[in-house]
Enzyme design. Sequence first.
Site, short mmCIF file in Angstrom:
data_model
loop_
_atom_site.label_atom_id
_atom_site.label_comp_id
_atom_site.label_asym_id
_atom_site.label_seq_id
_atom_site.Cartn_x
_atom_site.Cartn_y
_atom_site.Cartn_z
N PHE A 136 0.80 -1.09 0.08
CA PHE A 136 -0.02 -0.04 0.01
C PHE A 136 0.72 1.16 0.10
O PHE A 136 0.39 2.38 0.14
CB PHE A 136 -0.94 -0.12 1.19
CG PHE A 136 -1.93 -1.15 1.22
CD1 PHE A 136 -3.00 -1.14 0.30
CD2 PHE A 136 -1.75 -2.13 2.18
CE1 PHE A 136 -3.68 -2.22 0.32
CE2 PHE A 136 -2.54 -3.37 2.22
CZ PHE A 136 -3.58 -3.51 1.28
N ARG A 162 2.99 4.68 -0.76
CA ARG A 162 2.85 5.84 -1.61
C ARG A 162 4.29 6.36 -2.07
O ARG A 162 5.21 6.30 -1.41
CB ARG A 162 2.33 6.97 -1.33
CG ARG A 162 0.60 6.78 -0.67
CD ARG A 162 0.26 7.71 0.30
NE ARG A 162 0.86 7.59 1.71
CZ ARG A 162 1.02 8.38 2.43
NH1 ARG A 162 0.44 9.50 2.46
NH2 ARG A 162 1.75 8.13 3.73
N LEU A 170 -9.27 14.27 -1.21
CA LEU A 170 -10.38 15.28 -1.47
C LEU A 170 -9.61 16.50 -2.16
O LEU A 170 -10.44 17.42 -2.23
CB LEU A 170 -11.01 15.56 -0.50
CG LEU A 170 -12.67 15.51 -0.59
CD1 LEU A 170 -13.19 14.41 -1.21
CD2 LEU A 170 -13.56 15.57 0.78
N GLY A 173 -2.84 10.35 -11.63
CA GLY A 173 -1.98 9.75 -12.62
C GLY A 173 -1.10 8.71 -12.03
O GLY A 173 -1.47 8.26 -10.80
N CYS A 201 -0.32 3.79 -10.75
CA CYS A 201 -1.27 2.53 -10.09
C CYS A 201 -2.65 2.81 -10.13
O CYS A 201 -3.52 2.22 -10.80
CB CYS A 201 -0.79 2.48 -8.80
SG CYS A 201 0.93 1.68 -8.55
N LYS A 232 3.32 13.08 -9.27
CA LYS A 232 3.20 13.54 -7.91
C LYS A 232 4.53 14.18 -7.38
O LYS A 232 5.47 13.89 -7.93
CB LYS A 232 2.55 12.50 -7.07
CG LYS A 232 3.57 11.53 -6.62
CD LYS A 232 2.92 10.41 -5.90
CE LYS A 232 2.52 10.99 -4.47
NZ LYS A 232 2.25 9.80 -3.61
P1 NAD Z 1 8.56 -1.07 -11.35
O1 NAD Z 1 8.11 -1.33 -12.94
O2 NAD Z 1 9.11 0.10 -10.80
O3 NAD Z 1 9.46 -2.17 -11.00
C1 NAD Z 1 9.33 -3.63 -11.48
C2 NAD Z 1 10.71 -4.30 -11.54
O4 NAD Z 1 10.47 -5.77 -11.89
C3 NAD Z 1 11.72 -3.84 -12.57
O5 NAD Z 1 12.85 -3.48 -12.07
C4 NAD Z 1 11.75 -5.08 -13.37
O6 NAD Z 1 12.91 -5.04 -14.25
C5 NAD Z 1 11.45 -6.19 -12.71
N1 NAD Z 1 11.22 -7.40 -13.10
C6 NAD Z 1 10.54 -7.45 -14.16
N2 NAD Z 1 10.35 -9.05 -14.52
C7 NAD Z 1 11.12 -9.54 -13.75
C8 NAD Z 1 11.47 -11.13 -13.48
N3 NAD Z 1 10.98 -11.98 -14.19
N4 NAD Z 1 12.30 -11.19 -12.50
C9 NAD Z 1 12.94 -10.24 -11.68
N5 NAD Z 1 12.62 -8.94 -11.76
C10 NAD Z 1 11.72 -8.58 -13.03
O7 NAD Z 1 7.27 -1.66 -10.63
P2 NAD Z 1 6.71 -1.11 -9.23
O8 NAD Z 1 6.11 0.38 -9.27
O9 NAD Z 1 7.67 -1.22 -8.13
O10 NAD Z 1 5.17 -1.95 -9.02
C11 NAD Z 1 5.58 -3.40 -8.83
C12 NAD Z 1 4.08 -3.96 -8.33
O11 NAD Z 1 3.68 -3.21 -7.07
C13 NAD Z 1 2.91 -3.60 -9.40
O12 NAD Z 1 2.11 -4.53 -9.30
C14 NAD Z 1 2.24 -2.33 -8.93
O13 NAD Z 1 1.01 -2.39 -9.03
C15 NAD Z 1 2.37 -2.69 -7.30
N6 NAD Z 1 2.43 -1.47 -6.51
C16 NAD Z 1 3.32 -0.20 -6.98
C17 NAD Z 1 3.22 0.69 -6.14
C18 NAD Z 1 3.92 2.09 -6.23
O14 NAD Z 1 3.68 3.15 -5.80
N7 NAD Z 1 4.91 2.04 -7.52
C19 NAD Z 1 2.63 0.70 -4.65
C20 NAD Z 1 1.93 -0.47 -4.47
C21 NAD Z 1 1.87 -1.47 -5.40
C1 UGA Z 2 -1.31 5.12 -4.68
C2 UGA Z 2 -1.90 4.81 -3.48
O1 UGA Z 2 -2.28 6.15 -2.41
C3 UGA Z 2 -0.95 3.88 -2.70
O2 UGA Z 2 -1.72 3.51 -1.54
C4 UGA Z 2 -0.76 2.51 -3.58
O3 UGA Z 2 0.06 1.69 -2.72
C5 UGA Z 2 -0.36 2.99 -4.69
O4 UGA Z 2 -1.10 3.90 -5.31
C6 UGA Z 2 -0.28 1.95 -5.48
O5 UGA Z 2 -1.10 0.92 -5.63
O6 UGA Z 2 0.80 1.90 -6.47
P1 UGA Z 2 0.64 6.78 -5.53
O7 UGA Z 2 0.22 6.28 -6.96
O8 UGA Z 2 1.95 6.49 -5.16
O9 UGA Z 2 -0.12 5.71 -4.28
O10 UGA Z 2 0.28 8.36 -5.17
P2 UGA Z 2 -1.19 9.15 -4.59
O11 UGA Z 2 -0.43 9.69 -3.49
O12 UGA Z 2 -2.02 7.99 -4.28
O13 UGA Z 2 -1.38 9.96 -5.78
C7 UGA Z 2 -1.99 9.43 -6.70
C8 UGA Z 2 -2.32 10.34 -7.91
O14 UGA Z 2 -3.49 11.13 -7.38
C9 UGA Z 2 -1.16 11.69 -8.03
O15 UGA Z 2 -1.32 12.10 -9.37
C10 UGA Z 2 -2.07 12.81 -7.30
O16 UGA Z 2 -1.57 13.98 -7.59
C11 UGA Z 2 -3.31 12.32 -7.42
N1 UGA Z 2 -4.30 13.07 -6.18
C12 UGA Z 2 -4.01 12.44 -4.90
C13 UGA Z 2 -5.27 13.98 -6.47
O17 UGA Z 2 -5.40 14.57 -7.54
N2 UGA Z 2 -5.74 14.56 -5.48
C14 UGA Z 2 -5.87 14.08 -4.03
O18 UGA Z 2 -6.55 14.43 -3.25
C15 UGA Z 2 -4.70 12.91 -3.74
#
Ligand code: NAD
Ligand code: UGA
Length: 441
Positions: free
Chosen positions: A154, A156, A255, A262, A265, A328
């Site tokens: 979860f 951010r 809110l 954007g 996620c 962001k």
């Molecule tokens: P990311 O694209 O930044 O990183 C993914 C990594 O996995 C890359 O470094 C890639 O090279 C590697 N990879 C791909 N295939 C592979 C394999 N077969 N073996 C080993 N490594 C491999 O992705 P992310 O933003 O870290 O997101 C990862 C997951 O977590 C997604 O499902 C996303 O939805 C979820 N998530 C992301 C966030 C966030 O804020 N970015 C927050 C919560 C959950």
């Molecule tokens: C979001 C969730 O907040 C995380 O809990 C979750 O783990 C993550 O997605 C994920 O699944 O990857 P993140 O995308 O890092 O996290 O950033 P947020 O803080 O949620 O902001 C997302 C977008 O919403 C940004 O573009 C931000 O500018 C926008 N936003 C946020 C608004 O326009 N209004 C708001 O009130 C809050």
Amino acid sequence: MRLTVIGTGYVGAVHAACMADIGHEVLGVDIDAERIAALTSGRPPFYEPGLSEMLMKAVATGRLRFTTSLAEAAWFADTHFICVGTPQHPTTGAADLRYVEAAVNGLAPYLHDSGYERVLVVGKSTVPVGTAARLAERLQAAAPDAEVAWNPEFLREGCAVQDTLRPERIVVGARSEQAEARLREIYRPLLDAGTPLIGTDLATAELVKLASNSFLATKISFINAMAEICDATGADVLTLAEAMGRDSRIGPRFLAPGLGFGGSCLPKDIRAFTARAEELGRGESVAFLRQIDEINTRQRSRTVDVAQRLVGGSFADRNVAILGAAFKPHSDDIRDSPALAVAEAIRRRGAQVRVHDPEAVDNARSAYPVLQFALDVAKACEQADVVLHLTEWPQYRELDPVALAAVVRTPAMVDARNTLDPTAWCSAGWTLRALGRPRFG
Ligand code: NAD
Ligand code: UGA
């Protein structure tokens, strides 16, 4: 304890560093050799506050190492966190599971001979409900004692380290008490500090993640829909949001009206959830998510239109300055950045567009080579006919409107994030416009 983190992107690199920080021995694995080389020398492959220091420290203690070898991972530990990407499928909108499948399929053949009795593969990636059960079946064919658990993430971006070390909750979907107990042991320092752990089945764990992101997206689009009504009535969406948020049942967070959400996620997760619900024959249950998506995208074109009106109806031969490229603040992530979508739309309408961002210029330049970039705000705003504030970096709030008025051709500002003080900007001679707000100046 020993554990591996497979996939060292935004989630995996932070998870690996934080797990080492709380005392575990961690091996990070990625297919990207360049990324692994950077991480091995303690350099994060992206900007995330606090990560660099934590990585350096963890690598120096020897508790955190990196590799590209899944065979090494299988030998190193009996717990493997899967943190690879699940991007949007380009045509269907569903989650593209090829990386998750490749990671699990790649690890499976090595588990049999790894010498561990009970191997636990823990998914952190965001996946459609039903994925964990399917992976569990597949894994058991290769390694009968291996188990799959799901522990959605979860965090951010921009406060990922803090979110990992002090999460509001930990969710663990597992089929056995032993699996949940092992994860409790791994997270012991966080649980001792008061974080609740919610144990559940695999499907509920997967769903908590998608339901949470869908709810957050809904909250943002709700207030942006209200901004549209405010525009039609002369009401002020900021005051509306403040007054609504004072109701503790509603709450003020997520809110904030403006350009909308954007990132990698919220947009892709609501589309993937919709696609999965349709597959399950329950499309109507989440049909509202399509509208949430549409309201969100509409704020981008509304912002472009507001700017176009400010420059007299046409962008031809106009200079436009954009403040913000990251999706962001406190991040250099430009995946599905609303700011860059607006910048590109304005460029397509004929303007010269110059973009500033404190951290994301390099990423933005490689994704949008047709845009121009500036390393300081004054350079971006030189001779601008309109300035758009699109990512709410704190330093933009501190800008001096008097000094900036001397640099631009016309002091006109679109504050699409509602963090600039309209009184200060208007006193300095600026015209300021914001979605759902009265006209200033
Ligand atoms: P990311 O694209 O930044 O990183 C993914 C990594 O996995 C890359 O470094 C890639 O090279 C590697 N990879 C791909 N295939 C592979 C394999 N077969 N073996 C080993 N490594 C491999 O992705 P992310 O933003 O870290 O997101 C990862 C997951 O977590 C997604 O499902 C996303 O939805 C979820 N998530 C992301 C966030 C966030 O804020 N970015 C927050 C919560 C959950
Ligand atoms: C979001 C969730 O907040 C995380 O809990 C979750 O783990 C993550 O997605 C994920 O699944 O990857 P993140 O995308 O890092 O996290 O950033 P947020 O803080 O949620 O902001 C997302 C977008 O919403 C940004 O573009 C931000 O500018 C926008 N936003 C946020 C608004 O326009 N209004 C708001 O009130 C809050």
